[in-house]
Design a protein around this motif. Structure first.
Motif, mmCIF file in Angstrom:
data_model
loop_
_atom_site.group_PDB
_atom_site.id
_atom_site.type_symbol
_atom_site.label_atom_id
_atom_site.label_comp_id
_atom_site.label_asym_id
_atom_site.label_seq_id
_atom_site.Cartn_x
_atom_site.Cartn_y
_atom_site.Cartn_z
ATOM 1 N N VAL A 174 31.657 50.933 13.703
ATOM 2 C CA VAL A 174 32.217 51.274 14.825
ATOM 3 C C VAL A 174 31.109 50.684 15.978
ATOM 4 C CG1 VAL A 174 33.082 52.825 16.424
ATOM 5 C CG2 VAL A 174 32.562 53.266 13.942
ATOM 6 N N ILE A 175 31.615 49.795 16.952
ATOM 7 C CA ILE A 175 30.900 49.170 17.962
ATOM 8 C C ILE A 175 31.093 49.688 19.340
ATOM 9 C CG2 ILE A 175 29.857 47.095 19.033
ATOM 10 C CD1 ILE A 175 30.651 45.776 16.299
ATOM 11 N N THR A 176 30.164 50.470 19.924
ATOM 12 C CA THR A 176 30.479 50.939 21.430
ATOM 13 C C THR A 176 29.584 50.103 22.169
ATOM 14 O OG1 THR A 176 28.663 52.819 21.096
ATOM 15 C CG2 THR A 176 30.869 53.220 20.411
ATOM 16 N N SER A 177 29.397 50.491 23.530
ATOM 17 C CA SER A 177 28.678 49.791 24.329
ATOM 18 C C SER A 177 27.085 50.198 24.040
ATOM 19 C CB SER A 177 28.785 50.332 25.764
ATOM 20 O OG SER A 177 28.719 51.597 25.846
ATOM 21 N N LEU A 178 26.877 51.110 23.487
ATOM 22 C CA LEU A 178 25.371 51.565 22.977
ATOM 23 C C LEU A 178 24.951 51.133 21.706
ATOM 24 C CD1 LEU A 178 25.777 54.973 24.574
ATOM 25 C CD2 LEU A 178 24.459 53.037 25.408
ATOM 26 N N GLY A 179 25.771 50.774 20.720
ATOM 27 C CA GLY A 179 25.389 50.312 19.447
ATOM 28 C C GLY A 179 26.339 50.302 18.610
ATOM 29 N N TYR A 180 25.844 50.432 17.170
ATOM 30 C CA TYR A 180 26.991 50.539 16.172
ATOM 31 C C TYR A 180 26.590 51.424 15.047
ATOM 32 C CZ TYR A 180 24.077 47.928 13.123
ATOM 33 O OH TYR A 180 22.964 47.262 12.459
ATOM 34 N N TRP A 181 27.662 51.923 14.288
ATOM 35 C CA TRP A 181 27.560 52.845 13.423
ATOM 36 C C TRP A 181 28.405 52.136 12.186
ATOM 37 C CZ3 TRP A 181 31.096 57.514 12.419
ATOM 38 C CH2 TRP A 181 30.807 58.134 11.144
ATOM 39 N N ASN A 182 27.751 52.006 11.095
ATOM 40 C CA ASN A 182 28.315 51.588 9.762
ATOM 41 C C ASN A 182 28.303 52.774 8.929
ATOM 42 O OD1 ASN A 182 29.136 50.439 7.412
ATOM 43 N ND2 ASN A 182 28.329 48.266 8.031
ATOM 44 N N GLY A 183 29.277 53.231 8.884
ATOM 45 C CA GLY A 183 29.460 54.535 7.806
ATOM 46 C C GLY A 183 28.742 54.208 6.462
ATOM 47 N N ASN A 184 29.264 52.885 5.624
ATOM 48 C CA ASN A 184 28.918 52.665 4.535
ATOM 49 C C ASN A 184 27.683 52.315 4.350
ATOM 50 O OD1 ASN A 184 30.631 52.244 2.266
ATOM 51 N ND2 ASN A 184 31.760 50.740 3.177
ATOM 52 N N ALA A 185 27.019 51.498 5.282
ATOM 53 C CA ALA A 185 25.621 51.250 4.975
ATOM 54 C C ALA A 185 24.900 52.663 5.185
ATOM 55 C CB ALA A 185 25.143 50.406 6.157
ATOM 56 N N VAL A 186 25.097 53.425 6.279
ATOM 57 C CA VAL A 186 24.263 54.675 6.512
ATOM 58 C C VAL A 186 24.338 55.319 5.201
ATOM 59 C CG1 VAL A 186 24.422 56.892 7.686
ATOM 60 C CG2 VAL A 186 24.774 54.945 8.825
ATOM 61 N N MET A 187 25.290 55.493 4.493
ATOM 62 C CA MET A 187 25.701 56.253 3.271
ATOM 63 C C MET A 187 24.578 55.574 2.108
ATOM 64 S SD MET A 187 27.356 58.864 1.753
ATOM 65 C CE MET A 187 28.882 58.887 2.085
ATOM 66 N N TYR A 188 24.805 54.319 2.122
ATOM 67 C CA TYR A 188 23.966 53.840 1.022
ATOM 68 C C TYR A 188 22.204 54.083 1.459
ATOM 69 C CZ TYR A 188 28.278 51.406 -0.419
ATOM 70 O OH TYR A 188 29.428 51.358 -1.024
ATOM 71 N N VAL A 189 22.014 53.726 2.436
ATOM 72 C CA VAL A 189 20.531 53.905 2.978
ATOM 73 C C VAL A 189 20.018 55.256 2.867
ATOM 74 C CG1 VAL A 189 18.935 53.925 5.034
ATOM 75 C CG2 VAL A 189 20.620 52.030 4.618
ATOM 76 N N THR A 190 20.720 56.186 3.169
ATOM 77 C CA THR A 190 20.387 57.606 3.261
ATOM 78 C C THR A 190 20.433 58.359 1.878
ATOM 79 O OG1 THR A 190 21.786 57.952 5.198
ATOM 80 C CG2 THR A 190 20.798 59.998 4.076
ATOM 81 N N MET A 191 21.407 57.733 0.933
ATOM 82 C CA MET A 191 21.510 58.081 -0.413
ATOM 83 C C MET A 191 20.068 57.594 -1.068
ATOM 84 S SD MET A 191 23.801 59.833 -1.471
ATOM 85 C CE MET A 191 25.409 60.259 -1.279
ATOM 86 N N GLY A 192 19.482 56.337 -0.739
ATOM 87 C CA GLY A 192 18.386 55.860 -1.276
ATOM 88 C C GLY A 192 17.261 56.574 -0.665
ATOM 89 N N VAL A 193 17.271 57.017 0.478
ATOM 90 C CA VAL A 193 16.109 57.672 1.146
ATOM 91 C C VAL A 193 16.120 59.208 0.365
ATOM 92 C CG1 VAL A 193 15.275 58.905 2.998
ATOM 93 C CG2 VAL A 193 16.094 56.413 3.133
ATOM 94 N N PHE A 194 17.192 59.840 -0.157
ATOM 95 C CA PHE A 194 17.333 60.969 -0.431
ATOM 96 C C PHE A 194 17.047 61.217 -1.969
ATOM 97 C CE2 PHE A 194 19.917 64.123 -2.642
ATOM 98 C CZ PHE A 194 19.178 65.341 -1.984
ATOM 99 N N ILE A 195 17.465 60.039 -2.690
ATOM 100 C CA ILE A 195 17.075 59.991 -4.134
ATOM 101 C C ILE A 195 15.693 59.966 -4.612
ATOM 102 C CG2 ILE A 195 17.817 58.741 -6.251
ATOM 103 C CD1 ILE A 195 20.777 58.464 -5.008
#
Lengths: 233, 1100, 118
Positions: free
Chosen positions: B974-995
């Protein structure tokens, strides 16, 4: 004290506002349309010499039926109010016996009073008076005989029967008015007779007799209830 | 058709002949009397049918002469309806009184009852002024006589006062009659009304003054009505029923006869006083009879007021008379029914008493028929849908709004709210669970857990006291007589059916019938002992089907919320499959609530919207009331909710039905047109929006008006709390979004309603989070958490931008999902451990792993940390806030999120982690039926988290027509005027950080130092009792020291001060009724004087 | 005549009201009521009066033909008759209730018989 001051002040203030409104009231010489119609046609139409009776029993007969009902209800109400007391009349306190004068006077006057009462309600359509007045006179005779000791036992069954018969009879006459004449309580299903004679005015005298009987019986009942139960402590 | 005179002749003849029947035996007498009333009823019903088919009124001339020479009796359609209701009440009332086990009516009592009937018939049918007086006296004397047989010795005193008052009224009436006759020359009411022009000065004015006062006094108007209340208190409730229903109704009809002579302004003033004052006085009544009496006189006041309502300059036009009649009839049946219940219960307590033994009436639980009837009658009395009074009140209130009589409007709604308070307090009292002392409005910590500070010491004492006092439950033997039961149920049914018919007539038929149908159908299934599980399957199917049929017809916000209500509700109802087989009312009320919510989404008029709103409120109130200790919470809930509903009603009325004109149907104007039509109203437009906003905020439990919320959510049954908190809380949100841009209407040029909403949203978010932090009871913690989350939604809405709204809707959906999961997860835990206090749990992870996973996912989602959906919500929220330039709000929201994380951490930590209690060694996993909905929600959350566009894109489409968007998409980002949020990518990164750390922790697991459960070193505080050293108790004690002042219950204190003020005002007002008949006589003359002043001021 | 009677009747009612509102003794209160009631009856009769009228009863002194010109209005007379009877009924009930109140509290004073209030 303060309450009385307020009460007095309020009455004075209300009077102050009300009395000026009487300023314009003059004597009437002409009557309203309804009253004129009664005076012009009532006597002939109904055959009743006493126009007030004609209005009371016929034109405003529903009022009168209501009035009988009110008295009937009041009598029942008084009986109920005292009826919830245990029947302590059996252990009636000893009263001072009536004086000889009262006793003799009562027994002497009773027939006269009763006759007068009956006369008043039978002649209601001819002279001032009528069912209520006659009934009250009769009941006053009953009161006198209670006081004079001539009547010690109250004929409850008789009073009840009289009330029922007279009340139901009144309603029945009203219904006969619908079926035989023009409307409820119309007395003209009986011949109206000659104005001024005893048998005139259609069913008016009949109604007045029933009213007289009923009022007499009810008031006697009220007197009886108060006499028997109100002195119990 | 039968001539009217036969009705009077028949009743009177029967009264005279009754001794003959009774001589044949009491049964014969009773039977004959019942049959006679049934015949009268049949006659009046036949009149209705005949008159409805057409043709003029039925007239009978008495004495064979036409009026005005003789007295006419006349029956119009209205009269026939009123007479039918009188006869209905009479029939039920006679059955109730004559067939009861002890001291049933007989002899002269029956006779007087018939005389009372004659009087009422006469009052309705006669068209002669003096004849009115006669019938007035007939009913009066019959009542006096019946009073004489009351069991209560105080009835004589009461009767005497009543006689003095009504004697004065009669005298005034006669004075009026005398002068009227002198002026008009006729006593026929038509003639008199035709001569209205004569009543301008002199004695003619006096005639009107006295006549008006007399009729009003007979209607027992406050503030000159102290005597009437004494009657209601001392009389047999069965007699009070007749007095309130039959007598008052007939007298009100007399008032309608002389309307052409009266000034509507006088009626309005008299009506407002007569309606508002008794409600204030009733607040502190400890006697049910007297309390109902106050309500009766107030309701008659409302009828007087309704008669004055009309278009400006055209008094009594249009709705006034029908509305007044419907109000009368509604009141007659409802009040009579309540009196019959009072008579059957022989329990005069109201719930208002100060002393414990005077406090609450016995509970009616276990007596379902009586309970349902009581609830229906109370709701009908309060003028809530679907009962007939509601439709009339709606008409009255909206007409008041249209004629800009705002002061009267405020009095009507304020008075109604006071009535809600005292009637509902009684209803809550009789319907609470046995064992509920109806005081629970906050968490309760057992006495052996005295908190370190002194505040909860009092609670502990209270606890002990209540345990000792015990709670009375109505026993079988306390219900006297089948007659009253039959009468009550019949009255309730008549009200229900006529109300539903009125609803059909008002065009709200289908959604209303669906709700009522669900309610009734499942109640019937309960009655035939169909188990809850079977009902739940049917209910899930039904709700699903309704939603399925609804979805294709909707678009935009209604569609989003229909799915939320329907799918969310159906899924959570699966949990009902477990648990006891018999839970009367559960499925019925839940389904009705969801049906009402679904109905809201396709309401096509303000009326339909309001009806469904109220139905939703009522059914959820009853759901809360089902809770084990839900009474006090339910009471607060209904008072605040109906307060909110009345604010909404006021908003609709003030806006002249421009708000939500057309509802969400095809006829609804577009957002631009809606704003334009409000702007055209000028100040009234923005005031109405403000009122609506306040109504919605109250319903959402925003800070300041949130008092109902904690106990309301937490004290409901465990598997119901989730439904309330996740779905019901969205009703208000739906109206915010459904109202589209109307909340952007500025209040003043500088202050916008939206910025107010925004601040309230932030404050609510923080307050809710702070409160949630310090709760020991997990359900209270979750309830406050709900409050906080809804605060975020309001904040998001208030941003009034495309992004803000997407966020609001997104938060609504995710909140529904995770709050449903949390409450269900907790429901499972609570059902297995038998406690709701967190410090009594611990270490359940091994016993209840599935619940743990569900709760874990839910709290990750709530707290807004990556990778789950909550993060997306927060990200969208901050973006939107920054876009709008609300930096301070954003900072506060961020702070609140931190707090949220703390309480959520505590939740998972103290329940599932740590050491297990010995008594929990054997607990099993939560029932499958409770787990299924949670895992369905998990699937949804995972999907949303991974693929946010699946949900966000449709939300954007929903909003696009109203607010154009500035959000674009790139793949899953999702891209707004302030930045973007990629649900997929966030999920993978966080999973990695968590595991990675997880693996590390598993490796070093062996070196963990186990802290003993009662390690006082860990608590670092002086132990007051052994248990208070448990680490999970007062978990955030250190934060409490820092922030505790913020959670001081100053809002609670404010509302308590309001309650105290109301109660003392109530006492000041009721002190006016000194009990002395001379005071009452004084008041009546004073009333006369005021009327006199009114007439002289106006006329001269 | 009419005006005088009306003023008289209102004066009577005022006196009765004063008694009703200021006496403590139940029986006196009832007497106060009776006075007011009588005042109303007087008012009704006064309203029906016509100048130099006579009772509307056909007799030797008032033949049928003169009735319409000389008779007073019969309606108020009829009304007053009903009103009197109703007043009687109310008084009877009031007295009975007063007796029962006395029996209950052993006091015939109004301020000792006001248990119900507020």
């Amino acid at each position: 004290m303060i309450k009385r001051v307020f009460a007095l002040a309020l009455i004075v203030v209300v009077a102050f506002f009300v009395f000026p409104l009487f300023a314009g009231i003059g004597e009437r010489t002409d009557l309203g349309p309804v009253a004129t119609a009664y005076l012009e046609e009532g006597a002939r139409a109904l055959g009743a010499a006493n126009l007030v009776t004609a209005v009371v029993v016929t034109y405003r007969g529903l009022d009168t039926l209501g009035e009988v009902t009110v008295l009937f209800a009041a009598s029942a109400g008084v009986a109920l109010v005292f009826g919830t007391l245990a029947r302590r009349s059996q252990v009636e306190r000893r009263r001072r016996p009536p004086s000889e004068l009262l006793e003799t006077g009562a027994s002497l006057l009773l027939p006269i009073i009763a006759t007068f009462g009956v006369f008043v309600f039978v002649h209601g359509h001819l002279t001032p008076g009528g069912g209520f007045q006659g009934g009250v006179v009769v009941a006053s005779g009953v009161l006198l005989s209670f006081l004079g000791g001539t009547l010690t036992h109250t004929p409850h069954r008789l009073l009840g029967a009289l009330e029922t018969v007279a009340g139901a009879g009144y309603v029945a006459i009203g219904l006969l008015g619908i079926w035989l004449a023009a409307g409820f309580l119309d007395p003209r299903f009986l011949p109206s007779g000659e104005i001024g004679s005893l048998f005139s005015g259609g069913a008016i005298p009949l109604i007045y007799v029933l009213v007289g009987v009923k009022v007499g019986a009810e008031l006697s009942g009220v007197i009886d209830a108060m006499r028997h139960r109100s002195d119990v402590s | 058709m039968v001539s009217p005179v036969y009705l009077i002749a028949g009743a009177l003849g029967f009264a005279f002949l009754y001794p003959v029947f009774e001589a044949a035996g009491r049964r014969v007498g009773r039977g004959a009397a019942t049959a006679a009333i049934a015949v009268f009823l049949a006659v009046t019903v036949a009149w209705i049918l005949g008159l409805a088919a057409g043709g003029g009124p039925i007239v009978s001339h008495t004495a064979g002469f036409a009026a005005p020479l003789s007295i006419d009796l006349m029956v119009t359609l209205t009269d026939a309806v009123v007479l039918t209701v009188i006869n209905t009440v009479a029939l039920f009332g006679f059955v109730a009184m004559a067939f009861r086990r002890e001291s049933g009516w007989m002899g002269k009592q029956v006779v007087l009852f018939f005389v009372l009937l004659v009087g009422s018939y006469g009052l309705v049918m006669t068209r002669d002024l003096f004849n009115v007086f006669v019938f007035m006296e007939i009913s009066g004397i019959a009542v006096f006589g019946l009073l004489g047989t009351s069991r209560d010795g105080r009835a004589f005193e009461a009767g005497f006062k009543y006689m003095v008052a009504s004697a004065l009224a009669s005298i005034f009436f006669l004075i009026g009659v005398a002068f009227v006759y002198r002026s008009v020359g006729s006593l026929n009411i038509a003639d008199i009304n035709g001569s209205a022009h004569l009543f301008v000065d002199g004695t003619a004015v006096l005639a009107l003054v006295f006549l008006t006062t007399a009729i009003l006094v007979e209607l027992k108007p406050a503030p000159a009505n102290g005597w009437a209340l004494d009657i209601y208190e001392a009389a047999d409730p069965g007699l009070s029923a007749l007095l309130s229903a039959i007598n008052a109704t007939a007298m009100a009809m007399v008032l309608t006869r002389v309307l052409p002579l009266l000034d509507p302004r006088l009626l309005a003033v008299a009506g407002v006083a007569a309606f508002a004052v008794p409600h204030i006085q009733a607040l502190r009544q400890e006697s049910l009879g007297r309390m109902l009496g106050y309500s009766s006189v107030a309701q008659v006041g409302l009828v007087v007021l309704a008669l004055s309502v009309g278009a400006p300059g055209v008094p009594f036009a249009g709705i006034a008379l029908p509305a007044a009649i419907v109000l009368l009839l509604n009141h007659a049946l409802a009040k009579a029914g309540l009196f019959w219940i009072a008579s059957a219960l022989r329990d005069d307590r109201t719930g208002s008493g100060e002393a414990p033994e005077r406090a609450w009436p016995a509970s009616l639980r276990g007596r379902p028929v009586a309970l349902i009837a009581a609830a229906m009658l109370a709701l009908a009395l309060l003028g809530l849908p679907p009962f007939p009074g509601f439709w009339a009140k709606w008409n009255v209130v909206t007409t008041l709004g249209a004629s800009q009589s705002y002061v009267i409007l405020a009095f009507v709604l304020g008075g109604s709210l006071l009535e809600v308070v005292y009637i509902m307090r009684w209803l809550v009292g009789v319907s609470r669970s046995p064992g509920d002392d109806a005081t629970t409005v906050a968490e309760r910590i057992p006495a052996d857990f005295a908190a370190p500070d002194d505040a909860s010491g009092a609670d502990a004492d209270e606890e002990g006291e209540i345990a000792g006092a015990g709670v009375a439950v109505a026993q079988e033997g306390e219900i006297v007589g089948a007659g009253a039961a039959v009468a009550t149920v019949a009255a309730a049914l008549v009200l229900l059916i006529s109300g539903l018919m009125a609803g059909w007539g008002a065009g709200v038929g289908v959604p209303l019938f669906i709700v009522a149908g669900a309610l009734i159908a499942f109640a019937l299934l309960d009655a035939v002992w169909i188990p809850v599980a079977v009902q739940a399957v049917l209910a899930v199917g039904g709700v699903g089907a309704y939603t399925y049929l609804l979805v294709p017809r909707l678009a935009g916000a209604p569609l989003v919320f229909a799915l939320l209500f329907g799918a969310g509700g159906a899924v959570q109802m699966i949990a009902f499959l477990s648990g006891p087989a018999r839970r009367p009312g559960l499925v019925s009320l839940t389904t009705a609530m969801i049906a009402a919510l679904l109905g809201l989404t396709w309401a096509d008029s303000p009326l339909a919207l309001f009806v469904l709103w109220e139905l939703m409120t009522i059914s959820s109130f009853l759901l809360v009331l089902r809770g084990h200790r839900g009474a006090a919470g339910a009471f607060r809930y209904i008072v605040f909710s109906l307060g909110s509903a009345f604010l909404m009603l006021a908003a609709f009325a003030v806006s002249n039905l421009q708000l939500f004109a057309g509802g969400f149907g095809a006829a609804a104007p577009g957002p631009g047109e809606a704003i334009a039509s409000l702007a055209a109203l000028g100040r009234a437009g923005s005031i109405s929006v403000l009122l609506l906003a306040l109504a919605i905020l109250t319903k959402l439990g925003s800070v300041g008006v949130h008092l109902w919320l904690p106990a309301g959510y937490a004290e409901a049954e465990d598997d119901v709390s989730g439904l309330l908190s996740s779905i019901l809380s969205k009703a208000g949100v739906f109206l915010l979004f459904g109202g589209a841009l109307i909340f952007a209407v500025p209040l003043t040029p500088r202050i916008g309603i939206d910025s107010l909403l925004g601040w309230i949203g932030v404050a609510t978010a923080i307050a809710g989070a702070m409160m949630a932090l310090f709760q020991e009871d997990i359900k209270y913690s979750l309830a406050y958490s709900s409050m906080s989350q809804v605060g975020y939604i309001v904040l998001a809405f208030a941003i009034m931008s495309h992004l803000g709204w997407v966020t609001g809707l997104y938060l609504s959906i995710t909140h529904m999902l995770f709050k449903g999961m949390l409450f269900l997860g907790i429901a499972g835990v609570v059902s297995r451990t038998g406690t709701r206090l967190m410090y009594q749990m611990g270490g359940l992870i091994k016993r209840m792993p599935f619940s743990f996973i569900s709760v874990l996912i839910a709290i990750i989602a709530v707290s807004g940390v990556p990778p789950l959906s909550g993060f997306g919500g927060k990200w969208l929220l901050y973006s939107a806030l920054l876009e709008r330039g609300w930096y301070l709000q954003a900072a506060l929201a961020l702070f609140s999120s931190g707090v949220a994380f703390l309480y959520l951490f505590r939740l998972i930590h103290t329940i599932f982690l740590g050491q297990r209690k010995a008594e929990h060694d054997a607990v099993r996993e939560a029932p499958l039926a409770v787990l299924i909905p949670q895992y369905l929600f998990i699937v949804a959350i995972m999907a949303i988290s991974m693929y946010p566009n699946v949900i966000i894109k449709p939300l954007q489409t929903a909003i696009e027509p109203i607010l154009a968007g500035a959000v674009s998409w790139e793949g899953y980002a999702v891209i707004t005027s302030l930045g973007y949020w990629n649900g997929n990518a966030v999920m993978y990164v966080t999973m990695g950080v968590f595991i990675a750390p997880l693996i590390w922790l598993l490796v070093v697991k062996g070196r963990v130092y186990r802290v003993e459960q009662f390690n006082i070193v860990y608590a670092a505080e002086r132990p007051h009792t052994p248990q208070s050293t448990h680490y999970a108790y007062n978990f955030y004690g250190h934060y409490k020291k820092a922030f505790g002042r913020l959670t001081e219950p100053w809002i609670e204190r404010f509302w308590n001060a309001v309650v105290d003020l109301t109660r003392s005002t109530s006492h000041v007002f009721r002190s006016w009724n000194t009990g002395n008949p001379q005071t009452y006589a004084f008041q009546i003359v004073l009333y006369l004087f005021l009327v006199l002043l009114f007439f002289r001021g106006v006329v001269l | 005549m009419t005006q005088g009677l009306i003023i008289l009747s209102f004066a009577l009612m005022a006196i009765g009201m004063w008694g009703l509102m200021s006496r403590r003794h139940l029986i006196r209160i009832i007497i106060g009521f009776s006075l007011v009631d009588t005042g109303v009856h007087l008012l009704l009769v006064a309203v029906g009066y016509r100048e130099s009228g006579t009772a509307p009863i056909v007799s030797d002194r008032l033949p049928l033909e003169l009735l319409a010109r000389r008779g007073v209005d019969p309606v108020p007379s009829a009304l007053v008759l009903t009103a009197i009877v109703i007043g009687l009924a109310v008084t009877a009930l009031m007295l009975s209730f007063a007796v029962r109140m006395y029996q209950r509290t052993r006091s015939i004073y109004i301020d000792k018989n006001k248990e119900l209030r507020w």
